[in-house]
Motif scaffolding. Structure first.
Motif, mmCIF file in Angstrom:
data_model
loop_
_atom_site.group_PDB
_atom_site.id
_atom_site.type_symbol
_atom_site.label_atom_id
_atom_site.label_comp_id
_atom_site.label_asym_id
_atom_site.label_seq_id
_atom_site.Cartn_x
_atom_site.Cartn_y
_atom_site.Cartn_z
ATOM 1 N N GLU A 170 0.827 -1.207 0.000
ATOM 2 C CA GLU A 170 0.000 0.000 0.000
ATOM 3 C C GLU A 170 0.866 1.263 0.000
ATOM 4 O O GLU A 170 0.559 2.242 -0.694
ATOM 5 N N TYR A 173 2.276 1.820 -3.319
ATOM 6 C CA TYR A 173 1.213 2.170 -4.275
ATOM 7 C C TYR A 173 0.813 3.644 -4.117
ATOM 8 O O TYR A 173 0.685 4.376 -5.098
ATOM 9 N N ARG A 245 3.499 -8.559 -6.537
ATOM 10 C CA ARG A 245 3.956 -7.629 -7.566
ATOM 11 C C ARG A 245 4.825 -8.333 -8.588
ATOM 12 O O ARG A 245 5.667 -9.156 -8.250
ATOM 13 N N ASP A 273 -5.639 1.156 -2.864
ATOM 14 C CA ASP A 273 -5.980 2.513 -2.441
ATOM 15 C C ASP A 273 -7.284 2.565 -1.669
ATOM 16 O O ASP A 273 -7.822 3.639 -1.420
ATOM 17 N N MET A 311 0.396 -1.263 -10.400
ATOM 18 C CA MET A 311 1.211 -0.314 -9.646
ATOM 19 C C MET A 311 1.494 0.934 -10.473
ATOM 20 O O MET A 311 1.596 0.877 -11.704
ATOM 21 N N ARG A 320 -0.093 3.380 -15.050
ATOM 22 C CA ARG A 320 -0.029 2.247 -14.139
ATOM 23 C C ARG A 320 0.085 0.959 -14.935
ATOM 24 O O ARG A 320 -0.255 0.909 -16.117
#
Length: 355
Positions: A170, A173, A245, A273, A311, A320
């Protein structure tokens, strides 16, 4: 004030500068204007270095600074009473900071016994630069006292000290600020080693990857006769319960039943988010015309790609990666004969023939 030189301006500090401000200013300017670091303009560098050292020598001494602030250079020359004693020359000041004296002073005051220029009211004689930066030096004394020799070496900074900076997915991000408290050994102005603590602020940028390095120059431990090491934080990613990821993409896994794989369903994920991400799989969102869309059937290993839901790309603001959802289909362990017949009939009527 009748001074022809402004020592505060020479060090580029305010008149309210603290001792720490003065030390930082001297260190920065002394390294910049050291003659051995300016071979193309050595004469100018020598002059500037002498002024910088003289300014620090005065302003770092509380008594001298008080006299200078009130009377200017006239007071330092003895035209008014001077409360304090003498201070070191530019070689002594440089050695205090950097552990060595890189130049030779020639005492032209005359007299015997190898007298020193320190401790009097007269400024130190102009230096004669005859050795390399950080290498051995010699102070030649005037008169019949002979010359003493001393040598000192300035070791290069040690390798950078690396420390792990653990970040959640997070944080990588969204970005944000992380506070890191450090403790390190330093050599103070008097030459004593002490331990000091400090809180460093690190601005985490959206999209930073594992292995990204953030360097704080001179924030590592310091050893005798050595500049402090650099402190380097290396970004590491904490495991996430849902996402993994892959470069700029995010990977997630979803398990659906055979009925959901064939008939469609909606998979709900919590985005990094905080948004709720509802993903329609195989026409599972409903609607009168869904059966006419000929939606793909979810099979084991099927991957659904959602562009721009991955990401952030650090070097391309606004862009992204993708979110890739891989499906695992849970097959029933047992079926009744009637169910098998119905499923077989439905599949035989299917125009695609198989899933």
């Amino acid at each position: 004030m009748g001074s022809t030189r402004d020592y505060y301006e020479i060090l580029n500090v305010d008149r309210s500068a603290t001792d720490d401000d003065l030390r930082r200013a001297y260190r920065r300017l002394a390294m910049r204007w050291h003659p051995d670091k300016n071979p193309a303009g050595k004469a100018e560098a020598e002059a500037r270095f002498k002024k910088i050292t003289e300014a620090y020598n005065v302003l770092s001494d509380a008594d001298k600074r008080a006299v200078y602030d009130q009377y200017g250079e006239e007071g330092l020359r003895g035209e008014v009473p001077q409360p304090g004693g003498g201070g070191g020359g530019s070689d002594d000041i440089f050695a205090e900071f950097f552990g060595s004296t890189p130049f030779t002073y020639c005492n032209t005051a005359g007299g015997g016994g190898g007298g020193s220029a320190r401790g009097g009211r007269q400024p130190p004689p102009p230096p004669k630069w005859d050795s390399g930066f950080g290498r051995a030096y010699r102070r030649d004394q005037g008169g019949g006292g002979g010359g003493g020799a001393a040598s000192s070496t300035m070791a290069p900074p040690p390798p950078p000290v690396e420390s792990r900076l653990a970040c959640t997915l997070e944080e990588l991000y969204m970005g944000g600020t992380k506070k890191m408290k450090i403790s390190r050994n330093v050599i103070d102005a008097s030459g004593r080693m002490k331990t000091e603590s400090e809180i460093l602020s690190i601005e985490v940028k959206p999209g930073w990857k594992k292995g990204t390095k953030i360097t704080f120059a001179g924030k590592g431990n310091q050893q005798w006769n050595q500049l402090p090491a650099d402190l380097v934080f290396v970004v590491d990613e904490k495991p996430h319960p849902v996402y993994r990821r892959d470069g700029n993409d995010l990977l997630a896994e979803a398990r659906v039943t055979l009925a959901e794989a064939l008939g469609g369903t909606v998979v709900v994920l919590a985005a990094l988010d905080g948004r709720e991400l509802a993903v329609d799989v195989g026409g599972g969102g409903g609607g009168e015309d869904e059966d006419e869309e000929n939606a793909p059937v979810v099979c084991p290993g099927y991957e659904l790609v959602l562009p721009m839901e991955g990401m952030p790309i650090a070097r391309e603001p606004g862009r992204r990666g993708s979110l890739r959802i891989r499906f695992d289909v849970a097959f029933p362990e047992r079926l009744m004969r009637r169910q098998r017949v119905q499923i077989k009939r439905a599949l035989e009527d299917c125009t695609t023939g198989a899933f």
